[in-house]
Design a protein around this motif. Structure first.
Motif, PDB file in Angstrom:
ATOM      1  N   GLY A  73     -17.842 -57.893  58.244  1.00 21.15           N
ATOM      2  CA  GLY A  73     -18.737 -56.813  58.646  1.00 21.15           C
ATOM      3  C   GLY A  73     -20.015 -57.054  59.029  1.00 21.15           C
ATOM      4  O   GLY A  73     -20.239 -58.263  59.350  1.00 21.15           O
ATOM      5  N   ASP A  74     -21.182 -56.283  58.745  1.00 18.96           N
ATOM      6  CA  ASP A  74     -22.306 -56.682  59.105  1.00 18.96           C
ATOM      7  C   ASP A  74     -23.257 -55.650  58.198  1.00 18.96           C
ATOM      8  O   ASP A  74     -22.824 -54.955  57.240  1.00 18.96           O
ATOM      9  CB  ASP A  74     -22.682 -56.526  60.562  1.00 18.96           C
ATOM     10  CG  ASP A  74     -22.423 -55.207  60.951  1.00 18.96           C
ATOM     11  OD1 ASP A  74     -22.583 -54.052  60.137  1.00 18.96           O
ATOM     12  OD2 ASP A  74     -22.037 -54.874  62.202  1.00 18.96           O
ATOM     13  N   SER A  75     -24.419 -55.913  58.255  1.00 22.41           N
ATOM     14  CA  SER A  75     -25.625 -55.425  57.553  1.00 22.41           C
ATOM     15  C   SER A  75     -26.813 -55.164  58.299  1.00 22.41           C
ATOM     16  O   SER A  75     -27.312 -55.861  58.949  1.00 22.41           O
ATOM     17  CB  SER A  75     -25.805 -56.234  56.151  1.00 22.41           C
ATOM     18  OG  SER A  75     -27.059 -55.779  55.370  1.00 22.41           O
ATOM     19  N   PHE A  76     -27.314 -54.028  58.063  1.00 18.82           N
ATOM     20  CA  PHE A  76     -28.653 -53.573  58.514  1.00 18.82           C
ATOM     21  C   PHE A  76     -29.623 -52.798  57.658  1.00 18.82           C
ATOM     22  O   PHE A  76     -29.275 -51.992  56.860  1.00 18.82           O
ATOM     23  CB  PHE A  76     -28.380 -52.447  59.753  1.00 18.82           C
ATOM     24  CG  PHE A  76     -29.579 -52.263  60.273  1.00 18.82           C
ATOM     25  CD1 PHE A  76     -30.524 -52.842  61.339  1.00 18.82           C
ATOM     26  CD2 PHE A  76     -30.231 -51.108  59.932  1.00 18.82           C
ATOM     27  CE1 PHE A  76     -31.904 -52.584  61.763  1.00 18.82           C
ATOM     28  CE2 PHE A  76     -31.470 -50.453  60.648  1.00 18.82           C
ATOM     29  CZ  PHE A  76     -32.369 -51.426  61.451  1.00 18.82           C
ATOM     30  N   PHE A  77     -30.757 -53.607  57.498  1.00 18.56           N
ATOM     31  CA  PHE A  77     -31.893 -53.132  56.371  1.00 18.56           C
ATOM     32  C   PHE A  77     -33.123 -53.138  57.009  1.00 18.56           C
ATOM     33  O   PHE A  77     -33.548 -53.773  57.775  1.00 18.56           O
ATOM     34  CB  PHE A  77     -31.726 -54.199  55.391  1.00 18.56           C
ATOM     35  CG  PHE A  77     -32.733 -53.989  54.245  1.00 18.56           C
ATOM     36  CD1 PHE A  77     -32.601 -53.169  53.238  1.00 18.56           C
ATOM     37  CD2 PHE A  77     -33.932 -54.716  54.301  1.00 18.56           C
ATOM     38  CE1 PHE A  77     -33.624 -53.091  52.411  1.00 18.56           C
ATOM     39  CE2 PHE A  77     -35.053 -54.446  53.488  1.00 18.56           C
ATOM     40  CZ  PHE A  77     -34.760 -53.836  52.402  1.00 18.56           C
ATOM     41  N   PHE A  78     -33.865 -51.965  56.526  1.00 21.68           N
ATOM     42  CA  PHE A  78     -35.229 -51.981  56.829  1.00 21.68           C
ATOM     43  C   PHE A  78     -36.118 -51.609  55.750  1.00 21.68           C
ATOM     44  O   PHE A  78     -35.371 -50.638  55.062  1.00 21.68           O
ATOM     45  CB  PHE A  78     -35.625 -51.338  58.119  1.00 21.68           C
ATOM     46  CG  PHE A  78     -35.582 -49.901  58.182  1.00 21.68           C
ATOM     47  CD1 PHE A  78     -36.702 -49.303  57.812  1.00 21.68           C
ATOM     48  CD2 PHE A  78     -34.406 -49.212  58.492  1.00 21.68           C
ATOM     49  CE1 PHE A  78     -36.701 -47.775  57.813  1.00 21.68           C
ATOM     50  CE2 PHE A  78     -34.275 -47.648  58.564  1.00 21.68           C
ATOM     51  CZ  PHE A  78     -35.663 -47.126  58.111  1.00 21.68           C
ATOM     52  N   TYR A 100     -27.534 -50.343  55.474  1.00 17.08           N
ATOM     53  CA  TYR A 100     -26.244 -49.636  55.971  1.00 17.08           C
ATOM     54  C   TYR A 100     -25.404 -51.255  55.879  1.00 17.08           C
ATOM     55  O   TYR A 100     -25.211 -51.609  56.973  1.00 17.08           O
ATOM     56  CB  TYR A 100     -26.467 -49.258  57.205  1.00 17.08           C
ATOM     57  CG  TYR A 100     -27.252 -47.935  57.224  1.00 17.08           C
ATOM     58  CD1 TYR A 100     -26.508 -46.675  56.776  1.00 17.08           C
ATOM     59  CD2 TYR A 100     -28.685 -47.932  57.709  1.00 17.08           C
ATOM     60  CE1 TYR A 100     -27.491 -45.636  56.601  1.00 17.08           C
ATOM     61  CE2 TYR A 100     -29.042 -46.876  57.288  1.00 17.08           C
ATOM     62  CZ  TYR A 100     -28.790 -45.459  57.151  1.00 17.08           C
ATOM     63  OH  TYR A 100     -29.431 -44.442  56.944  1.00 17.08           O
ATOM     64  N   PRO A 101     -24.814 -51.669  54.854  1.00 20.80           N
ATOM     65  CA  PRO A 101     -23.697 -52.530  54.996  1.00 20.80           C
ATOM     66  C   PRO A 101     -22.417 -51.808  55.316  1.00 20.80           C
ATOM     67  O   PRO A 101     -22.104 -50.598  55.220  1.00 20.80           O
ATOM     68  CB  PRO A 101     -23.530 -53.156  53.402  1.00 20.80           C
ATOM     69  CG  PRO A 101     -24.045 -51.864  52.779  1.00 20.80           C
ATOM     70  CD  PRO A 101     -25.083 -50.777  53.436  1.00 20.80           C
ATOM     71  N   THR A 102     -21.627 -52.575  56.063  1.00 24.12           N
ATOM     72  CA  THR A 102     -20.345 -52.337  56.625  1.00 24.12           C
ATOM     73  C   THR A 102     -19.185 -53.144  56.299  1.00 24.12           C
ATOM     74  O   THR A 102     -19.378 -54.301  56.286  1.00 24.12           O
ATOM     75  CB  THR A 102     -20.510 -51.976  58.483  1.00 24.12           C
ATOM     76  OG1 THR A 102     -20.418 -53.137  58.913  1.00 24.12           O
ATOM     77  CG2 THR A 102     -21.716 -51.205  58.378  1.00 24.12           C
ATOM     78  N   VAL A 103     -17.745 -52.266  56.631  1.00 22.49           N
ATOM     79  CA  VAL A 103     -16.907 -53.417  56.513  1.00 22.49           C
ATOM     80  C   VAL A 103     -16.125 -53.088  57.777  1.00 22.49           C
ATOM     81  O   VAL A 103     -15.489 -51.547  57.823  1.00 22.49           O
ATOM     82  CB  VAL A 103     -15.986 -53.210  55.203  1.00 22.49           C
ATOM     83  CG1 VAL A 103     -14.590 -53.718  55.312  1.00 22.49           C
ATOM     84  CG2 VAL A 103     -16.600 -53.550  53.972  1.00 22.49           C
ATOM     85  N   SER A 104     -15.627 -53.882  58.715  1.00 25.58           N
ATOM     86  CA  SER A 104     -15.076 -53.883  59.780  1.00 25.58           C
ATOM     87  C   SER A 104     -13.431 -53.726  59.613  1.00 25.58           C
ATOM     88  O   SER A 104     -13.019 -54.508  59.110  1.00 25.58           O
ATOM     89  CB  SER A 104     -15.561 -54.946  60.918  1.00 25.58           C
ATOM     90  OG  SER A 104     -14.259 -54.946  61.855  1.00 25.58           O
ATOM     91  N   LEU A 105     -12.924 -52.594  60.132  1.00 24.30           N
ATOM     92  CA  LEU A 105     -11.399 -52.479  59.901  1.00 24.30           C
ATOM     93  C   LEU A 105     -10.572 -53.454  60.768  1.00 24.30           C
ATOM     94  O   LEU A 105      -9.711 -53.909  60.532  1.00 24.30           O
ATOM     95  CB  LEU A 105     -10.974 -50.923  60.340  1.00 24.30           C
ATOM     96  CG  LEU A 105     -11.564 -49.976  59.322  1.00 24.30           C
ATOM     97  CD1 LEU A 105     -11.327 -48.575  59.769  1.00 24.30           C
ATOM     98  CD2 LEU A 105     -11.161 -50.153  58.031  1.00 24.30           C
ATOM     99  N   ALA A 122     -15.809 -49.087  61.565  1.00 22.45           N
ATOM    100  CA  ALA A 122     -16.053 -49.762  60.335  1.00 22.45           C
ATOM    101  C   ALA A 122     -16.290 -48.594  59.180  1.00 22.45           C
ATOM    102  O   ALA A 122     -16.733 -47.686  59.560  1.00 22.45           O
ATOM    103  CB  ALA A 122     -17.143 -50.721  60.455  1.00 22.45           C
ATOM    104  N   LEU A 123     -16.091 -49.003  57.968  1.00 21.18           N
ATOM    105  CA  LEU A 123     -16.408 -48.198  56.790  1.00 21.18           C
ATOM    106  C   LEU A 123     -18.166 -48.456  56.631  1.00 21.18           C
ATOM    107  O   LEU A 123     -18.462 -49.842  56.619  1.00 21.18           O
ATOM    108  CB  LEU A 123     -15.579 -48.594  55.523  1.00 21.18           C
ATOM    109  CG  LEU A 123     -14.432 -48.455  55.699  1.00 21.18           C
ATOM    110  CD1 LEU A 123     -13.530 -49.021  54.481  1.00 21.18           C
ATOM    111  CD2 LEU A 123     -13.750 -46.988  56.000  1.00 21.18           C
TER     112      LEU A 123
END
Length: 272
Positions: A73-78, A100-105, A122-123
């Protein structure tokens, strides 16, 4: 317990929470979540509204932002650090952040997930947090990632908006009933002649709620597009690092109050 002692304890507690969030931000920057990470520093300056008093003040905002990816997945932070120079309890050397961390289906199943313009689902597990107001929200939900020509990314998040504030009894913002959020975020790079530009931003809709004081918290719309000129490439032959431009902020029912911002801001971005 006397009021002076109570206020001292509250300030100490908030200071410890601030230190905790700053440590978390430092960890995210120094130890990237995944194999690929992009860290940015932003500076914004414009005349923003205090929705609770109606006053407007020139506000400095320094933002630390990071987008990173990992195997699933990925992650976005600020985190924003804000000061408007007005001692009124709003944007007084304050901070606000989101993660916002995610897990890609698609990555989880090892195949293509979605079809047509839908690139992935993604979750997402979001968290919003603030300083003086002692704000804490949880945002579990789904992210739809779209494949659209011209866009590096285009996402739609649909999440719950679950309140975890400590409430007025602890000196923070009132607790509220839960709601939901719909957010669209995007990023696109383009050229005009020999000059390069970056167009990014997001727009969100938060549903209406009520608070612990039996007050109505209005639904709101926040739109924040940013347009930057690659000044590093233009002036120093150093592309994709330093951008100068404008952020336009439109906020209807700002923070759930009958107030709005409709403001252009100076925007500078330094990309590591």
């Amino acid at each position: 317990m006397n009021s002076g002692r109570t206020q001292t304890i509250m300030k100490s507690t908030k200071a410890l929470r601030l230190q905790g969030w700053l440590v978390a931000a430092l960890v995210l920057v120094v130890v990237p979540v995944g194999a690929a990470a992009q860290t940015e520093f932003h500076y914004q300056y414009g005349k923003l509204t205090n929705p609770f008093s109606g006053t407007r003040a020139n506000t400095h905002i320094l933002t630390l932002q990071q987008a990173s990816s990992w195997s699933l997945g990925d992650s976005f932070f600020f985190v924003d650090f804000l000061d408007d120079g007005v001692a009124d309890g709003f944007n007084d050397m304050d901070f606000y952040g989101e993660w916002y961390p995610t897990v890609s289906l698609g990555k989880l199943t090892g195949g293509t997930f979605g079809g047509g313009p839908l690139r992935d689902i993604a979750l997402v597990g979001g968290i919003n947090f603030g300083g003086d107001a002692d704000v804490l929200k949880w945002l579990p939900g789904l992210r739809l990632s779209w494949s659209v020509p011209g866009f590096i990314f285009l996402n739609t998040d649909v999440t719950a908006f679950i309140d975890a504030n400590s409430g007025v009894g602890e000196g923070g913002a009132p607790r509220t009933t839960d709601s939901f959020m719909v957010d669209v975020s995007w990023g696109a790079a383009f050229d005009i002649g020999t000059q390069s530009f970056w167009f990014t931003g997001h727009m969100e809709y938060i549903g209406a709620t009520t608070d612990e004081l039996d007050g109505d918290v209005r639904r709101w719309i926040l739109v924040q597009p940013q347009l930057g000129w690659d000044v590093g490439k233009a002036l120093a032959d150093s592309a994709n690092q330093l951008f100068l431009g404008v952020e336009y902020q439109y906020w209807w029912n700002k923070l759930g109050v009958d107030a709005r911002d409709n403001v252009p801001q100076l925007w500078v971005m330094w990309r590591l």
